[in-house]
Write a protein that holds these residues in place. Structure first.
Motif, PDB file in Angstrom:
ATOM      1  N   PRO A 124       0.819  -1.210   0.000  1.00 53.73           N
ATOM      2  CA  PRO A 124       0.000   0.000   0.000  1.00 53.73           C
ATOM      3  C   PRO A 124       0.856   1.266   0.000  1.00 53.73           C
ATOM      4  O   PRO A 124       2.002   1.256   0.456  1.00 53.73           O
ATOM      5  CB  PRO A 124      -0.821  -0.106   1.281  1.00 53.73           C
ATOM      6  CG  PRO A 124      -0.400  -1.343   1.982  1.00 53.73           C
ATOM      7  CD  PRO A 124       0.642  -2.030   1.169  1.00 53.73           C
ATOM      8  N   HIS A 125       0.288   2.329  -0.490  1.00 54.57           N
ATOM      9  CA  HIS A 125       0.927   3.649  -0.512  1.00 54.57           C
ATOM     10  C   HIS A 125       2.208   3.666  -1.339  1.00 54.57           C
ATOM     11  O   HIS A 125       3.128   4.430  -1.061  1.00 54.57           O
ATOM     12  CB  HIS A 125       1.199   4.156   0.899  1.00 54.57           C
ATOM     13  CG  HIS A 125      -0.003   4.094   1.796  1.00 54.57           C
ATOM     14  ND1 HIS A 125      -1.104   4.887   1.617  1.00 54.57           N
ATOM     15  CD2 HIS A 125      -0.282   3.309   2.855  1.00 54.57           C
ATOM     16  CE1 HIS A 125      -2.010   4.604   2.539  1.00 54.57           C
ATOM     17  NE2 HIS A 125      -1.532   3.638   3.304  1.00 54.57           N
ATOM     18  N   ASN A 126       2.302   2.763  -2.319  1.00 59.24           N
ATOM     19  CA  ASN A 126       3.454   2.709  -3.226  1.00 59.24           C
ATOM     20  C   ASN A 126       4.769   2.396  -2.504  1.00 59.24           C
ATOM     21  O   ASN A 126       5.841   2.792  -2.949  1.00 59.24           O
ATOM     22  CB  ASN A 126       3.581   4.007  -4.020  1.00 59.24           C
ATOM     23  CG  ASN A 126       3.568   3.758  -5.503  1.00 59.24           C
ATOM     24  OD1 ASN A 126       3.296   2.655  -5.950  1.00 59.24           O
ATOM     25  ND2 ASN A 126       3.861   4.774  -6.273  1.00 59.24           N
ATOM     26  N   LEU A 127       4.707   1.688  -1.396  1.00 61.91           N
ATOM     27  CA  LEU A 127       5.902   1.273  -0.660  1.00 61.91           C
ATOM     28  C   LEU A 127       6.153  -0.207  -0.934  1.00 61.91           C
ATOM     29  O   LEU A 127       5.218  -0.993  -1.075  1.00 61.91           O
ATOM     30  CB  LEU A 127       5.722   1.499   0.836  1.00 61.91           C
ATOM     31  CG  LEU A 127       5.536   2.954   1.265  1.00 61.91           C
ATOM     32  CD1 LEU A 127       5.264   3.020   2.760  1.00 61.91           C
ATOM     33  CD2 LEU A 127       6.759   3.776   0.913  1.00 61.91           C
ATOM     34  N   ALA A 128       7.418  -0.587  -1.011  1.00 61.34           N
ATOM     35  CA  ALA A 128       7.775  -1.973  -1.298  1.00 61.34           C
ATOM     36  C   ALA A 128       8.446  -2.602  -0.091  1.00 61.34           C
ATOM     37  O   ALA A 128       9.173  -1.940   0.649  1.00 61.34           O
ATOM     38  CB  ALA A 128       8.703  -2.038  -2.497  1.00 61.34           C
ATOM     39  N   SER A 129       8.203  -3.876   0.100  1.00 60.07           N
ATOM     40  CA  SER A 129       8.871  -4.655   1.142  1.00 60.07           C
ATOM     41  C   SER A 129       9.898  -5.549   0.460  1.00 60.07           C
ATOM     42  O   SER A 129       9.552  -6.335  -0.426  1.00 60.07           O
ATOM     43  CB  SER A 129       7.861  -5.531   1.886  1.00 60.07           C
ATOM     44  OG  SER A 129       6.905  -4.734   2.524  1.00 60.07           O
ATOM     45  N   PRO A 130      11.178  -5.448   0.853  1.00 58.81           N
ATOM     46  CA  PRO A 130      12.209  -6.256   0.200  1.00 58.81           C
ATOM     47  C   PRO A 130      12.047  -7.735   0.521  1.00 58.81           C
ATOM     48  O   PRO A 130      11.589  -8.109   1.592  1.00 58.81           O
ATOM     49  CB  PRO A 130      13.513  -5.708   0.772  1.00 58.81           C
ATOM     50  CG  PRO A 130      13.135  -5.012   2.028  1.00 58.81           C
ATOM     51  CD  PRO A 130      11.719  -4.578   1.893  1.00 58.81           C
ATOM     52  N   ILE A 131      12.443  -8.574  -0.419  1.00 63.04           N
ATOM     53  CA  ILE A 131      12.452 -10.021  -0.227  1.00 63.04           C
ATOM     54  C   ILE A 131      13.839 -10.406   0.280  1.00 63.04           C
ATOM     55  O   ILE A 131      14.856 -10.019  -0.305  1.00 63.04           O
ATOM     56  CB  ILE A 131      12.112 -10.755  -1.536  1.00 63.04           C
ATOM     57  CG1 ILE A 131      10.687 -10.393  -1.969  1.00 63.04           C
ATOM     58  CG2 ILE A 131      12.269 -12.260  -1.372  1.00 63.04           C
ATOM     59  CD1 ILE A 131      10.293 -10.947  -3.305  1.00 63.04           C
ATOM     60  N   TYR A 132      13.871 -11.169   1.362  1.00 65.48           N
ATOM     61  CA  TYR A 132      15.125 -11.559   2.002  1.00 65.48           C
ATOM     62  C   TYR A 132      16.080 -12.225   1.015  1.00 65.48           C
ATOM     63  O   TYR A 132      15.683 -13.092   0.240  1.00 65.48           O
ATOM     64  CB  TYR A 132      14.828 -12.514   3.171  1.00 65.48           C
ATOM     65  CG  TYR A 132      16.069 -13.056   3.834  1.00 65.48           C
ATOM     66  CD1 TYR A 132      16.804 -12.251   4.692  1.00 65.48           C
ATOM     67  CD2 TYR A 132      16.515 -14.341   3.582  1.00 65.48           C
ATOM     68  CE1 TYR A 132      17.957 -12.725   5.293  1.00 65.48           C
ATOM     69  CE2 TYR A 132      17.662 -14.832   4.176  1.00 65.48           C
ATOM     70  CZ  TYR A 132      18.376 -14.010   5.034  1.00 65.48           C
ATOM     71  OH  TYR A 132      19.512 -14.488   5.625  1.00 65.48           O
ATOM     72  N   ASP A 133      17.324 -11.797   1.047  1.00 66.14           N
ATOM     73  CA  ASP A 133      18.415 -12.412   0.285  1.00 66.14           C
ATOM     74  C   ASP A 133      18.262 -12.282  -1.236  1.00 66.14           C
ATOM     75  O   ASP A 133      18.698 -13.144  -1.980  1.00 66.14           O
ATOM     76  CB  ASP A 133      18.571 -13.880   0.684  1.00 66.14           C
ATOM     77  CG  ASP A 133      19.974 -14.409   0.390  1.00 66.14           C
ATOM     78  OD1 ASP A 133      20.916 -13.582   0.339  1.00 66.14           O
ATOM     79  OD2 ASP A 133      20.132 -15.620   0.207  1.00 66.14           O
ATOM     80  N   HIS A 134      17.613 -11.211  -1.686  1.00 66.18           N
ATOM     81  CA  HIS A 134      17.472 -10.939  -3.118  1.00 66.18           C
ATOM     82  C   HIS A 134      18.007  -9.539  -3.419  1.00 66.18           C
ATOM     83  O   HIS A 134      17.264  -8.633  -3.805  1.00 66.18           O
ATOM     84  CB  HIS A 134      16.014 -11.070  -3.560  1.00 66.18           C
ATOM     85  CG  HIS A 134      15.578 -12.481  -3.694  1.00 66.18           C
ATOM     86  ND1 HIS A 134      15.278 -13.279  -2.611  1.00 66.18           N
ATOM     87  CD2 HIS A 134      15.416 -13.254  -4.788  1.00 66.18           C
ATOM     88  CE1 HIS A 134      14.930 -14.473  -3.033  1.00 66.18           C
ATOM     89  NE2 HIS A 134      15.008 -14.487  -4.360  1.00 66.18           N
ATOM     90  N   LEU A 135      19.301  -9.357  -3.223  1.00 67.22           N
ATOM     91  CA  LEU A 135      19.961  -8.074  -3.442  1.00 67.22           C
ATOM     92  C   LEU A 135      21.204  -8.292  -4.292  1.00 67.22           C
ATOM     93  O   LEU A 135      21.986  -9.208  -4.033  1.00 67.22           O
ATOM     94  CB  LEU A 135      20.362  -7.438  -2.106  1.00 67.22           C
ATOM     95  CG  LEU A 135      21.304  -6.238  -2.167  1.00 67.22           C
ATOM     96  CD1 LEU A 135      20.597  -5.032  -2.756  1.00 67.22           C
ATOM     97  CD2 LEU A 135      21.852  -5.905  -0.799  1.00 67.22           C
TER      98      LEU A 135
END
Length: 79
Positions: free
Chosen positions: A47-58
């Motif tokens: 929501p609100h154009n915010l993203a939650s990072p996925i663990y160990d995908h950097l």
């Protein structure tokens, strides 16, 4: 964690999705860029154009590399 908008590099697109050894993210620089200051992470848009990072995908561009404006970057996403 909230990151500012990146204006130095543009995402052109993701090409050949799901194709082994072909899938890639294409980026282009808008100004002089030191790649060691950037990384690419995968996240889920919430929501609100915010993203939650996925663990160990950097992916971190750890080598100090300077690029001129209008340089192309191809980040292959395969194994």
């Amino acid at each position: 964690m909230i990151f500012p908008d990146v204006i130095d590099i543009s995402i052109i697109g993701v090409f050949d999705r799901g194709e082994p050894n072909l899938e890639r993210i294409v980026l282009r620089t808008n100004t002089w860029v030191n790649l060691s200051e950037y990384g690419m992470m995968i996240g889920i848009l919430g929501p609100h154009n915010l993203a939650s990072p996925i663990y160990d995908h950097l992916y971190y561009f750890k080598t100090e590399t300077f690029l001129i404006p209008d340089s192309w970057i191809f980040l292959y996403t395969g194994p």
